[in-house]
Structures are given as C-alpha cells and as structure tokens.
Write a protein that holds these residues in place. Structure first.
Motif, PDB file in Angstrom:
ATOM      1  N   GLY A  97       9.699  13.567  -2.278  1.00  0.00           N
ATOM      2  CA  GLY A  97       9.068  12.324  -2.697  1.00  0.00           C
ATOM      3  C   GLY A  97       9.887  11.589  -3.737  1.00  0.00           C
ATOM      4  N   ALA A  98      10.522  12.334  -4.632  1.00  0.00           N
ATOM      5  CA  ALA A  98      11.370  11.713  -5.640  1.00  0.00           C
ATOM      6  C   ALA A  98      12.582  11.046  -4.995  1.00  0.00           C
ATOM      7  N   CYS A  99      13.107  11.635  -3.925  1.00  0.00           N
ATOM      8  CA  CYS A  99      14.229  11.036  -3.187  1.00  0.00           C
ATOM      9  C   CYS A  99      13.792   9.734  -2.527  1.00  0.00           C
ATOM     10  N   VAL A 100      12.568   9.715  -2.012  1.00  0.00           N
ATOM     11  CA  VAL A 100      12.054   8.501  -1.386  1.00  0.00           C
ATOM     12  C   VAL A 100      11.983   7.377  -2.412  1.00  0.00           C
ATOM     13  N   ARG A 101      11.426   7.670  -3.575  1.00  0.00           N
ATOM     14  CA  ARG A 101      11.306   6.636  -4.614  1.00  0.00           C
ATOM     15  C   ARG A 101      12.673   6.128  -5.045  1.00  0.00           C
ATOM     16  N   ALA A 102      13.635   7.039  -5.164  1.00  0.00           N
ATOM     17  CA  ALA A 102      14.968   6.652  -5.620  1.00  0.00           C
ATOM     18  C   ALA A 102      15.714   5.810  -4.586  1.00  0.00           C
ATOM     19  N   SER A 103      15.278   5.876  -3.335  1.00  0.00           N
ATOM     20  CA  SER A 103      15.989   5.164  -2.263  1.00  0.00           C
ATOM     21  C   SER A 103      15.512   3.724  -2.081  1.00  0.00           C
ATOM     22  N   ILE A 104      14.498   3.313  -2.847  1.00  0.00           N
ATOM     23  CA  ILE A 104      13.894   1.995  -2.653  1.00  0.00           C
ATOM     24  C   ILE A 104      14.469   0.989  -3.638  1.00  0.00           C
ATOM     25  N   ASP A 105      14.903  -0.143  -3.109  1.00  0.00           N
ATOM     26  CA  ASP A 105      15.412  -1.244  -3.926  1.00  0.00           C
ATOM     27  C   ASP A 105      14.249  -2.184  -4.241  1.00  0.00           C
ATOM     28  N   THR A 106      13.910  -2.286  -5.506  1.00  0.00           N
ATOM     29  CA  THR A 106      12.817  -3.175  -5.919  1.00  0.00           C
ATOM     30  C   THR A 106      13.317  -4.343  -6.755  1.00  0.00           C
ATOM     31  N   GLU A 107      14.638  -4.451  -6.907  1.00  0.00           N
ATOM     32  CA  GLU A 107      15.174  -5.437  -7.848  1.00  0.00           C
ATOM     33  C   GLU A 107      16.023  -6.517  -7.203  1.00  0.00           C
ATOM     34  N   SER A 108      16.334  -6.411  -5.908  1.00  0.00           N
ATOM     35  CA  SER A 108      17.191  -7.421  -5.290  1.00  0.00           C
ATOM     36  C   SER A 108      16.422  -8.721  -5.115  1.00  0.00           C
ATOM     37  N   ASP A 109      17.147  -9.785  -4.815  1.00  0.00           N
ATOM     38  CA  ASP A 109      16.511 -11.094  -4.676  1.00  0.00           C
ATOM     39  C   ASP A 109      15.817 -11.269  -3.335  1.00  0.00           C
ATOM     40  N   LEU A 110      15.708 -10.183  -2.530  1.00  0.00           N
ATOM     41  CA  LEU A 110      14.932 -10.244  -1.288  1.00  0.00           C
ATOM     42  C   LEU A 110      13.433 -10.184  -1.568  1.00  0.00           C
ATOM     43  N   ASN A 111      13.075  -9.842  -2.822  1.00  0.00           N
ATOM     44  CA  ASN A 111      11.688  -9.812  -3.316  1.00  0.00           C
ATOM     45  C   ASN A 111      10.891  -8.630  -2.804  1.00  0.00           C
ATOM     46  N   THR A 112      10.914  -8.363  -1.500  1.00  0.00           N
ATOM     47  CA  THR A 112      10.131  -7.269  -0.944  1.00  0.00           C
ATOM     48  C   THR A 112      10.864  -5.950  -1.141  1.00  0.00           C
ATOM     49  N   PRO A 113      10.195  -4.923  -1.693  1.00  0.00           N
ATOM     50  CA  PRO A 113      10.855  -3.620  -1.807  1.00  0.00           C
ATOM     51  C   PRO A 113      11.323  -3.132  -0.439  1.00  0.00           C
ATOM     52  N   HIS A 114      12.484  -2.516  -0.395  1.00  0.00           N
ATOM     53  CA  HIS A 114      13.033  -2.048   0.883  1.00  0.00           C
ATOM     54  C   HIS A 114      13.968  -0.867   0.625  1.00  0.00           C
TER      55      HIS A 114
ATOM     56  N   ASP B 222       0.828  -1.208   0.000  1.00  0.00           N
ATOM     57  CA  ASP B 222       0.000   0.000   0.000  1.00  0.00           C
ATOM     58  C   ASP B 222       0.863   1.259   0.000  1.00  0.00           C
ATOM     59  N   THR B 223       1.930   1.243   0.817  1.00  0.00           N
ATOM     60  CA  THR B 223       2.801   2.423   0.876  1.00  0.00           C
ATOM     61  C   THR B 223       3.589   2.567  -0.419  1.00  0.00           C
ATOM     62  N   MET B 224       3.958   1.430  -1.043  1.00  0.00           N
ATOM     63  CA  MET B 224       4.667   1.498  -2.315  1.00  0.00           C
ATOM     64  C   MET B 224       3.797   2.182  -3.369  1.00  0.00           C
ATOM     65  N   CYS B 225       2.509   1.862  -3.351  1.00  0.00           N
ATOM     66  CA  CYS B 225       1.587   2.518  -4.288  1.00  0.00           C
ATOM     67  C   CYS B 225       1.527   4.024  -4.023  1.00  0.00           C
ATOM     68  N   LEU B 226       1.548   4.403  -2.739  1.00  0.00           N
ATOM     69  CA  LEU B 226       1.552   5.817  -2.377  1.00  0.00           C
ATOM     70  C   LEU B 226       2.825   6.487  -2.869  1.00  0.00           C
ATOM     71  N   TYR B 227       3.961   5.819  -2.672  1.00  0.00           N
ATOM     72  CA  TYR B 227       5.241   6.390  -3.107  1.00  0.00           C
ATOM     73  C   TYR B 227       5.300   6.532  -4.623  1.00  0.00           C
ATOM     74  N   ASP B 228       4.622   5.641  -5.332  1.00  0.00           N
ATOM     75  CA  ASP B 228       4.636   5.722  -6.789  1.00  0.00           C
ATOM     76  C   ASP B 228       3.973   6.995  -7.301  1.00  0.00           C
ATOM     77  N   THR B 229       3.171   7.642  -6.462  1.00  0.00           N
ATOM     78  CA  THR B 229       2.515   8.890  -6.882  1.00  0.00           C
ATOM     79  C   THR B 229       3.400  10.112  -6.645  1.00  0.00           C
ATOM     80  N   LEU B 230       4.534   9.909  -5.960  1.00  0.00           N
ATOM     81  CA  LEU B 230       5.417  11.026  -5.625  1.00  0.00           C
ATOM     82  C   LEU B 230       6.434  11.226  -6.739  1.00  0.00           C
ATOM     83  N   THR B 231       6.381  12.378  -7.380  1.00  0.00           N
ATOM     84  CA  THR B 231       7.269  12.627  -8.521  1.00  0.00           C
ATOM     85  C   THR B 231       8.159  13.845  -8.335  1.00  0.00           C
ATOM     86  N   GLU B 232       7.893  14.637  -7.313  1.00  0.00           N
ATOM     87  CA  GLU B 232       8.651  15.881  -7.147  1.00  0.00           C
ATOM     88  C   GLU B 232       9.162  16.000  -5.707  1.00  0.00           C
ATOM     89  N   GLY B 233      10.084  16.918  -5.511  1.00  0.00           N
ATOM     90  CA  GLY B 233      10.579  17.238  -4.179  1.00  0.00           C
ATOM     91  C   GLY B 233      11.171  16.034  -3.471  1.00  0.00           C
TER      92      GLY B 233
END
Length: 309
Positions: free
Chosen positions: A50-67, A37-48
C-alpha cells in the motif's frame, strides 16, 4: 435515490479480462487517473505494498487529477513483468481505481434505464463482439441506485436503434443492401463525400500511433467483401450504433451518430486486409484511435451533423 435497471447486450456476460495473455495491455500507454474515492482509500494505506501505491501517485503535476507516474515504455508502475497487476495480486481487486475497475466498460442512460457495453479497444472485448450473435438482445443484469433524472422524457433512441437492428440482422437481404437501407433512412451515407475528402479529414485527426495515419489513408467507401467479413462487419456496425447512437438526445444527434458508425464500419472494411491480425485487430485499432479520442469522434461526427435528409 431511484432504482434503475441496468441492461447489457447478450454477449456482455462472456467478458473476462485475459490479463497477462493480452497483447495490448490497457496498463501500457495510457494515463491512469485515480478517482477521489479510491484516493481516499489509498490514503489509509501506510504499510506494505500500500505504501508503494501511495508513492507511485503524482498529485502535484498541472494535470490536476491524481494519476500514476508511468514508468519506462509508458508502463503502469504496478504492471509486473508477467503482465499482471500487482495491486490485485498484493491487495485485491477492491483496491483498483475506478478506471481500472471499469475498463473497457462504458455506460449511457436511456428512457428505460441504463445500458453498459464493452469497448472494442480491448482485444478480448473485440473478439467477443465480432464473434457473437445476439447484438440485438439486451438483458437486465442489475438494479442500480441512481439520482433522479428526466431520462423518461428524452428522445427515444432505443426505438430507432431497434429499427436499424431489424434491417441489419435481416440476412435474407445482401449486406450491401442493408447498409444502403440504413443510409437512406438517415441520409448519412459516407459515400456522399468522395474518398479523397475523407482522406483529408482522417489525416487531420490525432493518432496514438502515427503509423495508423497511413493505414487510415486506405479508406474507401466501396469495397467487395467476403461473407465471413460481412458477418463480422455487421456485428461491428451494431456495436458502433449501440455505443454512439444510443445516448442521442434528439433525432439530429442520432442521425449524426449513425453516420459516424457507418464511417467506422467502412474504415474497418478498408483497413482489415492491411493489418496484421486481420479484421479483429483492425477493429481494435479503429476503436482505439477514433472512439477513445473525444476530439476525433467529435470531428467525424460533425461532418455528418451537416448532412441533410
């Protein structure tokens, strides 16, 4: 949807995160997952920010869960130099992911509704728990919308817990005698195994801090205590039973959880004099190393699951 009452110990309302005054920040040393749910919220952040928050999330590692990608020293990328969370200061608390919003709370179901508590790995929660009476008083704090379940037909761990609390809170009886009475009822005395056996079991656990392996090696089931320590240990044992025995689905699980709780109390008594910060810091360490590792909790609980009456 059903309406379910949420209950908490009387001390629960006293908790407020101390943020930058915390010496053991939950924003350091822990992998911080971002829920859907929070990932969906972060996906709406494109400026300020919020963009730093999105850039700080790893969605590609083999841990599967974004972190969040941790920075040097295993620090959350949003923890500023003063110990404050920039997601809160820049965006507001409504933008926290679930784990950050809920920590150090834990929840479980009972036949009477849900219960919420505070985990002692948090130093402020630990302070409140060890300094507060009324651990046997639970207050309704909220009504929740929940999916239908069969909690009402489950084993009533709460009645058993109330019986233990009746013994534990009876200060007309020496503390050591109260422990013996609880052990006798459930047949799970830690002293049933020699200290050397527990040293072996404790040494096999996984530790967040390797220095705690030697600290836990000081375990002993028999230890003289001051009246002040006994009061804190009584409250700690009540907390351990609340957290671990309350969700039990049958008498066998309840008994093993009581055994685990009694062991945690004896371990806390054993290491408190060897820990900078005394019994409060020792309780935080015991909680962090044992309760916050499912593997460690399971390994110790299974020992008591083998005990007979």
């Amino acid at each position: 949807m059903n309406k379910t009452k949420l209950y908490a110990p009387a001390y629960y309302r006293d908790f407020i995160c101390i943020a930058d005054r915390c010496r053991h920040s939950c924003c350091i040393g822990w992998e911080i997952d971002v829920d859907g749910d929070t990932m969906c919220l972060y996906d709406t952040l494109t400026e300020g920010y919020g963009a730093c928050v999105r850039a700080s999330i790893d969605t590609e590692s083999d841990l599967n869960t974004p972190h969040f990608r941790l920075r040097e020293g295993d620090r959350c990328p949003h923890l500023d130099e003063s110990g404050l969370c920039r997601i809160i200061t820049e965006l507001g608390e409504g933008y926290l992911c679930e784990i950050c919003r809920e920590h150090p709370r834990f929840y479980h179901d009972t036949p009477y509704g849900k219960e919420v508590g505070l985990g002692m790995a948090c130093e402020e929660a630990c302070r409140i728990i060890l300094e507060s009476d009324g651990y046997d008083t639970f207050e309704e704090i909220e009504t929740l919308n929940t999916a239908a379940d069969n909690a009402a037909s489950r084993f009533d761990a709460i009645a058993h817990r109330a019986s233990i609390y009746g013994v534990l809170s009876n200060r007309a009886i020496p503390y050591s005698e109260r422990l013996l009475r609880i052990e006798d009822v459930y047949g799970v005395a830690p002293s049933a195994l020699p200290d050397s056996a527990w040293h072996t079991v404790l040494d096999r656990l996984e530790y967040l801090d390797e220095g705690h392996r030697a600290l836990f090696g000081r375990y002993t089931s028999a230890l003289p205590l001051s009246a002040e320590d006994e009061r804190a240990l009584e409250r700690a044992l009540a907390y351990f039973i609340f957290r671990h025995a309350s969700p039990a689905r049958n008498e066998r699980d309840f008994r093993a959880a009581v055994g685990f709780s009694l062991l945690c109390e004896r371990l806390l008594a054993s290491v408190s004099d060897h820990t900078d910060g005394g019994i409060r810091e020792a309780a935080r360490i015991v909680s962090e190393e044992l309760e916050y590792s499912e593997d460690n909790t399971a390994a110790l609980t299974q020992v008591f699951d083998k005990f007979g009456h």
